[in-house]
Design an enzyme around this catalytic site. Sequence first.
Site, mmCIF file in Angstrom:
data_model
loop_
_atom_site.group_PDB
_atom_site.id
_atom_site.type_symbol
_atom_site.label_atom_id
_atom_site.label_comp_id
_atom_site.label_asym_id
_atom_site.label_seq_id
_atom_site.Cartn_x
_atom_site.Cartn_y
_atom_site.Cartn_z
ATOM 1 N N ASP A 69 0.803 -1.217 0.000
ATOM 2 C CA ASP A 69 0.000 0.000 0.000
ATOM 3 C C ASP A 69 0.841 1.274 0.000
ATOM 4 O O ASP A 69 2.076 1.232 0.134
ATOM 5 C CB ASP A 69 -0.951 0.001 1.204
ATOM 6 N N ASN A 134 -7.271 -2.666 14.437
ATOM 7 C CA ASN A 134 -8.666 -2.956 14.114
ATOM 8 C C ASN A 134 -8.799 -4.151 13.172
ATOM 9 O O ASN A 134 -9.867 -4.423 12.640
ATOM 10 C CB ASN A 134 -9.340 -1.712 13.511
ATOM 11 N N GLU A 141 -9.564 -1.626 5.312
ATOM 12 C CA GLU A 141 -10.135 -1.342 6.623
ATOM 13 C C GLU A 141 -11.371 -2.209 6.876
ATOM 14 O O GLU A 141 -11.946 -2.772 5.931
ATOM 15 C CB GLU A 141 -10.523 0.147 6.688
#
Length: 497
Positions: A69, A134, A141
């Site tokens: 990324d 997370n 995400e």
Amino acid sequence: MKKNIRLLITKDYEEMSAKAFEVFKQEILNGSKNFGMATGSTPIGLYKNIIADSKSKNIYADLSYFNLDEYYGLEKEHEQSYYSFMKHQLFDAINASNTHIPDGSLEIENSIVEYQKILDANVIDLQLLGIGNNGHIGFNEPGTPFETHTNFTRLKNTTREANKRFFDNDIDKVPEFALTMGIADIMKSKKVLILANGESKATAIYNMIYGEVTPLVPASILQTHPDLTVVIDYKAASKLPIPTIGIDISSTRVKIATFDIHSNKTAYDVINHQDQDILAIIDEYLPKHLGDMTYKLGVSISGQVNDGIVNSSRLSFKHFDLKSYLEEKYNLDVTVVNRANASAYGEYVSKYSTEDSLYYVTIATGIGGGYVFNGEIVSGKNGLTGEIGNMIVDDNNAKTSIFAEGSLEAVYEAYKNNKDVNFEKYFAKAVSNIIHVIDPSIIVLDIKNPEIDLSIIDKIKEYVKEFSIKGTKQTSIVVSQVEDESLIGAAHFVKQK
Ligand code: F6R
């Protein structure tokens, strides 16, 4: 845990990085050429190992690297772009030329199309991953569908918060958007190696391995990958139900057992040690109990324990660092506790975990005590907390050659020789003192001396009532019903550590 997951738990970040390096290098030695790379703080130790290794023989320069990324909107040369990160942390040092990173400075559509073309034209042999607190992988995400390929994504505030440490601790400086390889691209790689360290990753790691497979935890999809290696330190593993080994060393026997993640005993050896060397027994039996996974080992031992260093005249350990000995020899995370404390903990986890505090007394060759408060062993100096046997209870000063005059153990020795000695009364005095001082919600009596009649318990309770200060709450006194309590206590205590 699924069979396709290989889980390696290491002591710390350095060991995690060294293990990851072993896996990475083995892949090169197996002939792999295409490596998926990650940024962030987690892989830096691995990259250091690679750089160090490249100094003797650079087998890394000609490989192809594909990064996960890139932040969107940062110039390539910005010091926090992932382009700069890879250049400085790895690529320059190993002279890598075949490197690919999504380009965060192009038009979005162009960046996506260009990068996807590259990914479609190559098969990644080993994809390296970190994991977000997370559960994100790459910058996919929570909520990202599993089918996505290279995409443009808005970073969650939790991620920007976690990454602000690289941007002068100012969340406003962390880019809001990023480009990332998609989950479908990650899943296409032949092997995945995911690394994590530190407590902040523990929940994500638990959910990744044991949770429901759901886009709400992107990493959970890795459960379905055919070849996943997870290398994490103990802190990141702290929420996993890891199998443990317990060793219990009493003055007569060594017990060794493995406990599965549901705390059931899976293998068990009991060895009388008499005059044999205890370490030789451990060295003979422990390897039989070790599996592929790194285990935690809890040891309970009669005697003083100070930070893993054991002093036990009965067992001929003089200032011996048992913890380091076992950790170094077997590469395990070892906790050593005093045996009475381990017993207290074993009773607590097996039967009384809803109580806030428990005091345990054993009446065996001698008299020992251990204390658990709020789910923790209270170790005190030298690992001994509740040395009830040393309490002075007898005004007539019962004497023995080894025990302090008037101590409960001195009375006990006298009682062993002469049953007319009112041991119950003196014992009750000591117990009452314990109640007055630490006020445990429960006291467990474990009478291990077969010569002592269990009926003394009723007498003890009567005396305790007599000695108790009016208005204090009644502590319940119960008889131990747990077998192998010190073994269970040691194995379970280390699990919590
Ligand atoms: C990095 C990446 C991210 C990180 C993750 C953990 O290329 O894709 O998923 O791996 O955010 O970051 P660190 O390692 O800094 O805790």
